[in-house]
Motif scaffolding. Structure first.
Motif, PDB file in Angstrom:
ATOM      1  N   VAL A 171      10.667   3.629  -1.046  1.00 16.69           N
ATOM      2  CA  VAL A 171      10.712   2.446  -0.135  1.00 16.69           C
ATOM      3  C   VAL A 171      10.820   1.259  -0.539  1.00 16.69           C
ATOM      4  O   VAL A 171      11.630   0.257   0.014  1.00 16.69           O
ATOM      5  CB  VAL A 171       9.356   2.306   0.611  1.00 16.69           C
ATOM      6  CG1 VAL A 171       9.199   1.447   1.661  1.00 16.69           C
ATOM      7  CG2 VAL A 171       8.914   3.893   1.246  1.00 16.69           C
ATOM      8  N   ALA A 172      10.353   1.003  -1.843  1.00 18.16           N
ATOM      9  CA  ALA A 172      10.468  -0.206  -2.515  1.00 18.16           C
ATOM     10  C   ALA A 172      12.053  -0.162  -2.792  1.00 18.16           C
ATOM     11  O   ALA A 172      12.438  -1.624  -2.533  1.00 18.16           O
ATOM     12  CB  ALA A 172       9.719  -0.438  -3.948  1.00 18.16           C
ATOM     13  N   ALA A 173      12.649   0.556  -2.947  1.00 16.45           N
ATOM     14  CA  ALA A 173      14.077   0.606  -3.555  1.00 16.45           C
ATOM     15  C   ALA A 173      15.102   0.158  -2.150  1.00 16.45           C
ATOM     16  O   ALA A 173      15.784  -0.809  -2.378  1.00 16.45           O
ATOM     17  CB  ALA A 173      14.686   1.893  -4.314  1.00 16.45           C
ATOM     18  N   ALA A 174      14.543   0.690  -1.043  1.00 18.77           N
ATOM     19  CA  ALA A 174      15.204   0.409   0.097  1.00 18.77           C
ATOM     20  C   ALA A 174      14.933  -1.008   0.538  1.00 18.77           C
ATOM     21  O   ALA A 174      15.986  -1.639   1.048  1.00 18.77           O
ATOM     22  CB  ALA A 174      14.723   1.103   1.486  1.00 18.77           C
ATOM     23  N   ALA A 175      13.958  -1.688   0.304  1.00 18.50           N
ATOM     24  CA  ALA A 175      13.442  -2.860   0.523  1.00 18.50           C
ATOM     25  C   ALA A 175      14.462  -3.845  -0.136  1.00 18.50           C
ATOM     26  O   ALA A 175      14.821  -4.892   0.154  1.00 18.50           O
ATOM     27  CB  ALA A 175      12.117  -3.318   0.132  1.00 18.50           C
ATOM     28  N   ARG A 176      14.484  -3.590  -1.511  1.00 16.36           N
ATOM     29  CA  ARG A 176      15.463  -4.453  -2.494  1.00 16.36           C
ATOM     30  C   ARG A 176      16.844  -4.371  -2.022  1.00 16.36           C
ATOM     31  O   ARG A 176      17.645  -5.217  -2.183  1.00 16.36           O
ATOM     32  CB  ARG A 176      15.173  -4.075  -3.981  1.00 16.36           C
ATOM     33  CG  ARG A 176      13.807  -4.398  -4.679  1.00 16.36           C
ATOM     34  CD  ARG A 176      13.836  -4.084  -5.851  1.00 16.36           C
ATOM     35  NE  ARG A 176      13.898  -2.771  -6.243  1.00 16.36           N
ATOM     36  CZ  ARG A 176      12.778  -1.825  -6.512  1.00 16.36           C
ATOM     37  NH1 ARG A 176      11.547  -2.673  -6.480  1.00 16.36           N
ATOM     38  NH2 ARG A 176      12.742  -0.676  -6.569  1.00 16.36           N
ATOM     39  N   ILE A 197       1.123   7.188   9.463  1.00 11.30           N
ATOM     40  CA  ILE A 197       0.208   7.814   8.450  1.00 11.30           C
ATOM     41  C   ILE A 197      -0.675   6.642   8.106  1.00 11.30           C
ATOM     42  O   ILE A 197      -0.230   5.431   8.094  1.00 11.30           O
ATOM     43  CB  ILE A 197       1.125   8.226   7.458  1.00 11.30           C
ATOM     44  CG1 ILE A 197       0.352   8.899   6.437  1.00 11.30           C
ATOM     45  CG2 ILE A 197       1.894   7.131   6.836  1.00 11.30           C
ATOM     46  CD1 ILE A 197       1.029   9.979   5.401  1.00 11.30           C
ATOM     47  N   GLY A 198      -1.812   7.041   7.829  1.00 11.21           N
ATOM     48  CA  GLY A 198      -2.722   5.968   7.259  1.00 11.21           C
ATOM     49  C   GLY A 198      -3.824   6.644   6.229  1.00 11.21           C
ATOM     50  O   GLY A 198      -3.828   7.785   6.468  1.00 11.21           O
ATOM     51  N   THR A 199      -4.854   5.804   5.936  1.00 13.36           N
ATOM     52  CA  THR A 199      -6.087   6.250   5.061  1.00 13.36           C
ATOM     53  C   THR A 199      -7.410   5.926   6.143  1.00 13.36           C
ATOM     54  O   THR A 199      -7.322   4.902   6.855  1.00 13.36           O
ATOM     55  CB  THR A 199      -6.151   5.638   3.750  1.00 13.36           C
ATOM     56  OG1 THR A 199      -6.175   4.291   4.008  1.00 13.36           O
ATOM     57  CG2 THR A 199      -5.093   5.945   2.795  1.00 13.36           C
ATOM     58  N   VAL A 200      -8.362   7.088   6.015  1.00 13.94           N
ATOM     59  CA  VAL A 200      -9.371   6.804   6.572  1.00 13.94           C
ATOM     60  C   VAL A 200     -10.272   5.568   6.028  1.00 13.94           C
ATOM     61  O   VAL A 200     -10.855   5.787   4.912  1.00 13.94           O
ATOM     62  CB  VAL A 200     -10.225   8.036   6.914  1.00 13.94           C
ATOM     63  CG1 VAL A 200     -11.499   7.784   7.646  1.00 13.94           C
ATOM     64  CG2 VAL A 200      -9.445   9.272   7.609  1.00 13.94           C
ATOM     65  N   ALA A 201     -10.658   4.692   6.918  1.00 14.55           N
ATOM     66  CA  ALA A 201     -11.261   3.679   6.276  1.00 14.55           C
ATOM     67  C   ALA A 201     -12.865   3.861   6.609  1.00 14.55           C
ATOM     68  O   ALA A 201     -13.841   3.343   5.678  1.00 14.55           O
ATOM     69  CB  ALA A 201     -10.874   2.281   7.016  1.00 14.55           C
ATOM     70  N   ARG A 243       0.741  -1.167  -0.053  1.00 19.05           N
ATOM     71  CA  ARG A 243      -0.022  -0.174   0.000  1.00 19.05           C
ATOM     72  C   ARG A 243       0.881   1.229  -0.149  1.00 19.05           C
ATOM     73  O   ARG A 243       0.379   2.107  -0.545  1.00 19.05           O
ATOM     74  CB  ARG A 243      -1.031  -0.197   1.319  1.00 19.05           C
ATOM     75  CG  ARG A 243      -1.881  -1.261   1.172  1.00 19.05           C
ATOM     76  CD  ARG A 243      -2.865  -1.126   2.260  1.00 19.05           C
ATOM     77  NE  ARG A 243      -3.638   0.336   2.039  1.00 19.05           N
ATOM     78  CZ  ARG A 243      -4.158   0.858   3.307  1.00 19.05           C
ATOM     79  NH1 ARG A 243      -3.584   0.399   4.282  1.00 19.05           N
ATOM     80  NH2 ARG A 243      -4.520   1.878   3.080  1.00 19.05           N
ATOM     81  N   VAL A 244       1.951   1.324   0.737  1.00 18.29           N
ATOM     82  CA  VAL A 244       2.898   2.592   0.617  1.00 18.29           C
ATOM     83  C   VAL A 244       3.400   2.704  -0.959  1.00 18.29           C
ATOM     84  O   VAL A 244       3.697   3.994  -1.094  1.00 18.29           O
ATOM     85  CB  VAL A 244       4.223   2.125   1.521  1.00 18.29           C
ATOM     86  CG1 VAL A 244       5.215   3.100   1.401  1.00 18.29           C
ATOM     87  CG2 VAL A 244       3.748   1.917   2.882  1.00 18.29           C
ATOM     88  N   ALA A 245       3.423   1.604  -1.625  1.00 23.20           N
ATOM     89  CA  ALA A 245       3.958   1.699  -3.307  1.00 23.20           C
ATOM     90  C   ALA A 245       3.079   2.808  -3.775  1.00 23.20           C
ATOM     91  O   ALA A 245       3.462   3.365  -4.707  1.00 23.20           O
ATOM     92  CB  ALA A 245       4.005   0.301  -3.729  1.00 23.20           C
ATOM     93  N   MET A 246       1.910   3.034  -3.397  1.00 22.03           N
ATOM     94  CA  MET A 246       0.785   3.958  -4.015  1.00 22.03           C
ATOM     95  C   MET A 246       0.986   5.324  -3.528  1.00 22.03           C
ATOM     96  O   MET A 246       0.393   6.261  -4.455  1.00 22.03           O
ATOM     97  CB  MET A 246      -0.625   3.522  -3.628  1.00 22.03           C
ATOM     98  CG  MET A 246      -0.927   1.932  -4.137  1.00 22.03           C
ATOM     99  SD  MET A 246      -2.726   1.580  -3.820  1.00 22.03           S
ATOM    100  CE  MET A 246      -2.889   1.560  -1.927  1.00 22.03           C
ATOM    101  N   LEU A 247       1.925   5.630  -2.781  1.00 18.99           N
ATOM    102  CA  LEU A 247       2.140   6.770  -2.389  1.00 18.99           C
ATOM    103  C   LEU A 247       3.256   7.644  -3.062  1.00 18.99           C
ATOM    104  O   LEU A 247       4.024   6.961  -3.848  1.00 18.99           O
ATOM    105  CB  LEU A 247       2.550   6.943  -0.740  1.00 18.99           C
ATOM    106  CG  LEU A 247       1.322   6.513   0.090  1.00 18.99           C
ATOM    107  CD1 LEU A 247       1.961   6.666   1.471  1.00 18.99           C
ATOM    108  CD2 LEU A 247       0.030   7.183   0.015  1.00 18.99           C
ATOM    109  N   ILE A 282      -8.837   4.064  11.232  1.00 14.02           N
ATOM    110  CA  ILE A 282      -7.863   4.368  10.014  1.00 14.02           C
ATOM    111  C   ILE A 282      -7.202   3.098   9.466  1.00 14.02           C
ATOM    112  O   ILE A 282      -6.922   2.195  10.611  1.00 14.02           O
ATOM    113  CB  ILE A 282      -7.002   5.287  10.699  1.00 14.02           C
ATOM    114  CG1 ILE A 282      -7.707   6.601  10.949  1.00 14.02           C
ATOM    115  CG2 ILE A 282      -5.635   5.446   9.722  1.00 14.02           C
ATOM    116  CD1 ILE A 282      -6.697   7.567  11.670  1.00 14.02           C
ATOM    117  N   SER A 283      -6.624   2.688   8.411  1.00 11.68           N
ATOM    118  CA  SER A 283      -6.057   1.591   7.883  1.00 11.68           C
ATOM    119  C   SER A 283      -4.550   2.084   7.852  1.00 11.68           C
ATOM    120  O   SER A 283      -4.349   3.293   7.140  1.00 11.68           O
ATOM    121  CB  SER A 283      -6.454   1.021   6.649  1.00 11.68           C
ATOM    122  OG  SER A 283      -5.807   0.095   6.201  1.00 11.68           O
TER     123      SER A 283
END
Length: 275
Positions: A54-59, A180-184, A44-48, A194-195
């Motif tokens: 963040v994905a590069a840090a994970a790899r 940080i999150g999105t209101v569900a 879900r963070v990948a959508m921000l 919040i999710s």
């Protein structure tokens, strides 16, 4: 021509455009200086905006980004080490969840939060995906004014076993979490669910001072105080700092300072007006 209007004048409701503008003014760039990053929901963070970083840090940490952190050895810890400074320069714009903004939130809004919270149903090992039933799933709870805020999360994206232990501690005593999150959803009673996308524990004054002393090769400068290590990205730390400063204000005396200078040395042979 006489016109008679019985009763009070009708009040126009806020338009969608006015509400959107008010939400825009209430939002701000979210950044956080974490002591520990406890959860990062990678899919879900990948959508921000900075999800690719963040994905590069994970790899770079050697994580298999197609599956959660559990069972990936030391890679999740290395990921936290790399990604933690990234959140200090994050640029996702989110509404800060406060008492004065809580009545403006709606489903799908990106919000930031920081408060002392309790954890209900702390996750057990092996970590499982949420069931969708709040009475069974792990979640964090804290009040905002008269409202109750519930932060749900997928425990499979807890970064380390220590993060899970922290949640069990929060089940016994409230701990400060920032994230940080999105209101569900927003219930009829005004309670907000919040999710979570990211959350962790903010760096404290004492931790910052300890890190400075541990890494410094020079003696501590005279006059250095705990307030010099303020985590300016943490609202709870700023409130604590205000309390410390207010206690010492009565000891501060006001002084007047006068600046004197020689006109001939400032502008030899010329008047001050010409300078």
């Amino acid at each position: 021509m006489n016109i008679t209007m019985p009763g009070s004048l009708p009040v126009a409701e806020d338009t969608d455009e006015a509400l959107a503008e008010e939400l825009r003014r209430s939002s701000q760039i979210w950044r956080a200086r974490f002591s520990s990053v406890d959860l990062v929901n990678l899919p879900r963070v990948a959508m921000l905006t900075q999800g690719n970083a963040v994905a590069a840090a994970a790899r770079r940490a050697g994580l298999d980004i197609t599956r959660p952190f559990g069972g990936q050895g030391m890679a999740p810890g290395e990921f936290v080490r790399i990604v933690r400074p990234l959140f200090e320069t994050w640029d996702a714009e989110a509404m800060t969840l406060l008492e004065r903004t809580a009545d403006k939130v709606h489903r799908g809004l990106l919000v930031s939060f920081e408060s002392a919270m309790r954890c209900s149903n702390p996750p057990e090992v092996p970590l499982k995906e949420p069931t969708g039933v709040l009475t069974k799933d792990p979640h964090l709870i804290f009040p905002v004014g008269a409202r109750k805020v519930i932060i749900t999360f997928d425990p499979r994206w807890l970064t380390t076993a220590t993060a899970n232990t922290t949640l069990h501690e929060a089940a016994r005593n409230p701990l400060v979490f920032s994230g940080i999150g999105t209101v569900a959803s927003v219930s009829e009673e005004g309670n907000i669910r919040i999710s979570a996308l990211v959350f962790g524990q903010p760096e404290t004054l004492v931790q910052a001072q300890f890190e400075y002393m541990k890494n410094s090769v020079l003696p501590e400068p005279p006059g250095l105080t705990l307030a010099d290590f303020c985590n300016e990205l943490s609202s709870s730390e700023l409130l604590q700092l205000d309390g410390v400063q207010s206690q010492g204000r009565e000891n501060v005396s006001r002084k007047s300072v006068a600046l004197l200078f020689d006109e001939d040395k400032v502008c030899p042979g010329r008047s001050i007006e010409m300078c």
